[in-house]
Design an enzyme around this catalytic site. Sequence first.
Site, short mmCIF file in Angstrom:
data_model
loop_
_atom_site.label_atom_id
_atom_site.label_comp_id
_atom_site.label_asym_id
_atom_site.label_seq_id
_atom_site.Cartn_x
_atom_site.Cartn_y
_atom_site.Cartn_z
N HIS A 17 32.42 50.21 44.37
CA HIS A 17 33.57 51.10 44.18
C HIS A 17 33.20 52.53 44.58
O HIS A 17 33.98 53.22 45.25
CB HIS A 17 34.02 51.11 42.71
CG HIS A 17 34.56 49.82 42.22
ND1 HIS A 17 34.10 49.22 41.07
CD2 HIS A 17 35.54 49.01 42.70
CE1 HIS A 17 34.77 48.10 40.86
NE2 HIS A 17 35.65 47.95 41.84
N LYS A 41 43.99 40.28 32.76
CA LYS A 41 42.59 40.11 33.14
C LYS A 41 41.66 40.18 31.93
O LYS A 41 40.52 39.78 32.03
CB LYS A 41 42.17 41.17 34.16
CG LYS A 41 42.57 40.86 35.56
CD LYS A 41 41.88 41.79 36.54
CE LYS A 41 42.12 41.39 37.97
NZ LYS A 41 41.43 42.28 38.90
N ARG A 95 35.49 43.05 50.71
CA ARG A 95 34.13 42.54 50.73
C ARG A 95 34.00 41.32 51.63
O ARG A 95 32.98 41.10 52.25
CB ARG A 95 33.69 42.15 49.32
CG ARG A 95 33.54 43.31 48.38
CD ARG A 95 33.30 42.83 47.00
NE ARG A 95 34.44 41.97 46.62
CZ ARG A 95 34.60 41.41 45.45
NH1 ARG A 95 33.73 41.56 44.51
NH2 ARG A 95 35.67 40.67 45.19
N SER A 133 32.70 43.24 39.97
CA SER A 133 32.63 43.59 38.54
C SER A 133 32.46 42.35 37.67
O SER A 133 31.70 42.37 36.71
CB SER A 133 33.89 44.36 38.13
OG SER A 133 33.94 45.61 38.75
#
Length: 167
Positions: A17, A41, A95, A133
């Site tokens: 990030h 989430k 990514r 993460s």
Amino acid sequence: MRIGLYPGTFDPITMGHIDIIRRAAILVDRLVIGVAINREKGPLFSLDERVGMIEAECVSLSEQTGIEIIVHPFENLLIDCASDVGAELIIRGLRAVSDFEYEFQMVGMNRSLDDSVETVFLMAEARHQAIASKLVKEIARLDGDVSKFVSAPVRRALIEKFDRANP
């Protein structure tokens, strides 16, 4: 003034990030880090904790780049958040190809809702492409070393969070 919005959950903020934030800062005059309040989430860190970590990380980035970086929590549509903060650019980090497939759909929907907002994709640096993460949290939960993936303050916050969760 060109305002960019870099949205995410940032649970927690990682070196990936930070890499995207640093690189996005050269594209805009003001960068807004949109912290999604995504209850589905089930984030490990509270909204206040995530905002605090991001603000702490962005102080030096703002000084290094000379760009104003602000943190803005949001719970509405991304395109509405962009309007709320005056952003004409949404910045997304990629990514892998699987990220692009999802993001491609999102761009189409966002353009349908407001075609005045552009989306820019930045590929993560090769050394950060594996960082997620979710994986960082799993490594930390299992007492692994996450120092390659997050800053020292975020690492301490992870350790503290899991020490509290597992007395």
